[in-house]
Scaffold this motif. Structure first.
Motif, PDB file in Angstrom:
ATOM      1  N   VAL A 135     -13.020  13.936  -0.710  1.00 23.60           N
ATOM      2  CA  VAL A 135     -13.305  12.731  -1.482  1.00 23.60           C
ATOM      3  C   VAL A 135     -12.766  11.537  -0.701  1.00 23.60           C
ATOM      4  CG1 VAL A 135     -13.276  13.897  -3.714  1.00 23.60           C
ATOM      5  CG2 VAL A 135     -11.159  12.924  -2.804  1.00 23.60           C
ATOM      6  N   THR A 136     -13.262  10.362  -0.978  1.00 20.25           N
ATOM      7  CA  THR A 136     -12.775   9.164  -0.293  1.00 20.25           C
ATOM      8  C   THR A 136     -11.827   8.397  -1.205  1.00 20.25           C
ATOM      9  OG1 THR A 136     -14.740   7.898  -1.006  1.00 20.25           O
ATOM     10  CG2 THR A 136     -14.817   8.950   1.154  1.00 20.25           C
ATOM     11  N   LEU A 137     -10.740   7.902  -0.613  1.00 17.93           N
ATOM     12  CA  LEU A 137      -9.731   7.135  -1.333  1.00 17.93           C
ATOM     13  C   LEU A 137      -9.293   5.956  -0.485  1.00 17.93           C
ATOM     14  CD1 LEU A 137      -7.407  10.037  -2.579  1.00 17.93           C
ATOM     15  CD2 LEU A 137      -9.017   8.748  -3.977  1.00 17.93           C
ATOM     16  N   GLU A 138      -8.831   4.907  -1.144  1.00 20.13           N
ATOM     17  CA  GLU A 138      -8.339   3.742  -0.411  1.00 20.13           C
ATOM     18  C   GLU A 138      -7.121   4.134   0.424  1.00 20.13           C
ATOM     19  OE1 GLU A 138      -6.785  -0.851  -1.195  1.00 20.13           O
ATOM     20  OE2 GLU A 138      -7.320   0.445  -2.884  1.00 20.13           O
ATOM     21  N   ASP A 139      -7.074   3.642   1.644  1.00 16.18           N
ATOM     22  CA  ASP A 139      -5.955   3.944   2.541  1.00 16.18           C
ATOM     23  C   ASP A 139      -4.814   2.972   2.268  1.00 16.18           C
ATOM     24  OD1 ASP A 139      -4.286   4.689   4.595  1.00 16.18           O
ATOM     25  OD2 ASP A 139      -5.894   4.922   6.055  1.00 16.18           O
ATOM     26  N   LEU A 140      -3.756   3.474   1.652  1.00 13.37           N
ATOM     27  CA  LEU A 140      -2.618   2.624   1.269  1.00 13.37           C
ATOM     28  C   LEU A 140      -1.373   2.883   2.108  1.00 13.37           C
ATOM     29  CD1 LEU A 140      -2.960   2.779  -2.632  1.00 13.37           C
ATOM     30  CD2 LEU A 140      -3.810   1.016  -1.071  1.00 13.37           C
ATOM     31  N   ARG A 141      -1.548   3.531   3.253  1.00 14.44           N
ATOM     32  CA  ARG A 141      -0.399   3.819   4.124  1.00 14.44           C
ATOM     33  C   ARG A 141       0.054   2.569   4.872  1.00 14.44           C
ATOM     34  NH1 ARG A 141      -2.910   8.125   7.900  1.00 14.44           N
ATOM     35  NH2 ARG A 141      -4.608   6.608   7.707  1.00 14.44           N
ATOM     36  N   TRP A 142       1.219   2.651   5.513  1.00 12.95           N
ATOM     37  CA  TRP A 142       1.708   1.526   6.301  1.00 12.95           C
ATOM     38  C   TRP A 142       0.825   1.344   7.529  1.00 12.95           C
ATOM     39  CZ3 TRP A 142       6.201   1.524  10.214  1.00 12.95           C
ATOM     40  CH2 TRP A 142       6.160   2.649  11.031  1.00 12.95           C
ATOM     41  N   GLY A 143       1.023   0.237   8.245  1.00  9.48           N
ATOM     42  CA  GLY A 143       0.103  -0.151   9.307  1.00  9.48           C
ATOM     43  C   GLY A 143       0.299   0.508  10.652  1.00  9.48           C
ATOM     44  N   ARG A 144       1.334   1.358  10.814  1.00  7.05           N
ATOM     45  CA  ARG A 144       1.564   2.018  12.102  1.00  7.05           C
ATOM     46  C   ARG A 144       1.307   3.516  11.978  1.00  7.05           C
ATOM     47  NH1 ARG A 144       4.003  -0.264  16.342  1.00  7.05           N
ATOM     48  NH2 ARG A 144       2.898   1.471  17.352  1.00  7.05           N
ATOM     49  N   ARG A 145       0.053   3.838  11.718  1.00  7.09           N
ATOM     50  CA  ARG A 145      -0.311   5.254  11.537  1.00  7.09           C
ATOM     51  C   ARG A 145      -0.365   6.004  12.852  1.00  7.09           C
ATOM     52  NH1 ARG A 145      -5.027   2.418   8.322  1.00  7.09           N
ATOM     53  NH2 ARG A 145      -3.745   1.540   6.661  1.00  7.09           N
ATOM     54  N   ASP A 146      -0.292   5.262  13.954  1.00  8.90           N
ATOM     55  CA  ASP A 146      -0.282   5.906  15.272  1.00  8.90           C
ATOM     56  C   ASP A 146       1.063   6.550  15.577  1.00  8.90           C
ATOM     57  OD1 ASP A 146       0.504   3.069  15.260  1.00  8.90           O
ATOM     58  OD2 ASP A 146       0.940   3.358  17.383  1.00  8.90           O
ATOM     59  N   ILE A 147       2.099   6.218  14.799  1.00  4.95           N
ATOM     60  CA  ILE A 147       3.410   6.827  14.969  1.00  4.95           C
ATOM     61  C   ILE A 147       3.510   7.993  13.986  1.00  4.95           C
ATOM     62  CG2 ILE A 147       5.901   6.469  14.952  1.00  4.95           C
ATOM     63  CD1 ILE A 147       5.356   3.457  15.230  1.00  4.95           C
ATOM     64  N   LYS A 148       3.832   9.165  14.488  1.00  2.45           N
ATOM     65  CA  LYS A 148       3.825  10.363  13.630  1.00  2.45           C
ATOM     66  C   LYS A 148       5.159  10.481  12.908  1.00  2.45           C
ATOM     67  CE  LYS A 148       2.126  15.149  13.743  1.00  2.45           C
ATOM     68  NZ  LYS A 148       0.895  14.936  12.955  1.00  2.45           N
ATOM     69  N   THR A 149       5.300   9.697  11.839  1.00  2.43           N
ATOM     70  CA  THR A 149       6.547   9.698  11.075  1.00  2.43           C
ATOM     71  C   THR A 149       6.454  10.672   9.903  1.00  2.43           C
ATOM     72  OG1 THR A 149       6.012   8.036   9.394  1.00  2.43           O
ATOM     73  CG2 THR A 149       6.680   7.226  11.571  1.00  2.43           C
ATOM     74  N   VAL A 150       7.608  10.932   9.294  1.00  3.73           N
ATOM     75  CA  VAL A 150       7.659  11.826   8.142  1.00  3.73           C
ATOM     76  C   VAL A 150       7.362  11.084   6.838  1.00  3.73           C
ATOM     77  CG1 VAL A 150       9.254  13.410   9.263  1.00  3.73           C
ATOM     78  CG2 VAL A 150      10.175  11.541   7.878  1.00  3.73           C
TER      79      VAL A 150
END
Length: 284
Positions: A135-150
């Motif tokens: 399903v599609t959902l709005e992306d509400l993550r922080w802006g540095r998704r290129d960093i593989k954080t926990v």
């Protein structure tokens, strides 16, 4: 009982502990990698370790990753846990400063390193035959998704929302364009062309993504690295997602709409087959 690794020690999992003051626990101030194991060998290990160092550098973590040492620990965990197929999870945090403070601790604070294995069938899975629904959902993550954080709470919430809607996973959307899945990179195929979002801060720079695109080149498939809309995904001939543990998983339904024939497509199947073949040659 599994043997796990914590700060230099191999321990039974029920004896492994980390301080309550660890910044990974208090601030999600940590990074991680997941390396797949097939036939007791590590897939894409070098790429994962290099990305780990990049994540550390981007977050100004005082970590210098020793690749030979990391390889030795991974191999030892595979051996001690008799792991044939599955994954090794690695997590580095900024460590335990002895108290809670938003400011980074002194540079000489020892980072925390933990690793553990998970058994999981990754070759010959039901997903290869049946595909996945998203399903599609709005992306509400922080802006540095290129960093593989926990910092994985929102992807976890998205995964649960997908399950509540009778799907397997979610594709996240920003300004009408698909970014990626909760733990994978997203692709569609239209008129023989593979389309996937270009590398930027908006998506994780997938190790499997890089390898799959190399396989596409070997197969002389056309690739466009650009954002694609949800409507384009609905109208695609085929869709799939890539990840360390999923390789190239076919997507057969998006928001209740069949993708193409509604069955796993030929492109993802060919890419998956070549990916396994090529990466097993280089497995360590």
């Amino acid at each position: 009982m599994r043997t796990v690794y914590v700060n230099g020690d191999y321990l039974p999992e029920n004896e492994a502990t980390v301080s309550i003051f660890d910044r990974g626990f208090l601030f999600a101030d940590g990074i991680y990698e997941v390396t797949t194991v097939v036939d007791g060998k590590l897939i894409g290990f070098d790429g994962h370790i290099k990305r780990l160092q990049r994540s550390a550098d981007e977050l100004k973590m005082n970590i210098k990753v020793d690749e030979p040492e990391m390889l030795e620990i991974h191999r030892e965990l595979v051996k001690r846990n008799n792991l044939d197929q599955g994954m090794i999870y690695l997590q580095y945090t900024r460590g335990n400063p002895g108290d809670r403070d938003f400011a980074f601790p002194p540079e000489d604070t020892k980072p925390t390193l933990v690793m553990f294995t998970q058994e999981k069938k990754v070759v010959g899975t039901a997903v290869e035959e049946n595909g996945l629904k998203v399903v599609t959902l709005e992306d509400l993550r922080w802006g540095r998704r290129d960093i593989k954080t926990v910092q994985l709470l929102y992807p976890s919430l998205a995964k649960m929302e997908a399950k509540a809607r009778g799907a397997d996973d979610a594709w996240m959307v920003q300004d009408g364009f698909v970014t990626e899945g909760t733990s994978n990179n997203a692709y569609i195929v239209k008129d023989g062309t593979i389309i996937t979002r270009h590398l930027s801060n908006d998506i994780l720079h997938g190790i499997t993504r890089k390898s799959i695109l190399a396989c596409a080149q070997l197969l002389q498939m056309k690739v466009e690295e650009r954002p694609f809309t949800v409507d384009e995904a609905y109208a695609a001939d085929e869709a799939f997602a890539t990840s360390a543990s999923g390789f190239a998983n076919p997507i057969v339904e998006i928001d209740g709409k069949k993708v193409g024939s509604g069955k796993p497509g030929e492109v993802s199947a060919k890419l998956r087959e070549l990916y396994i073949e090529e990466n097993m040659k280089a497995a360590v």
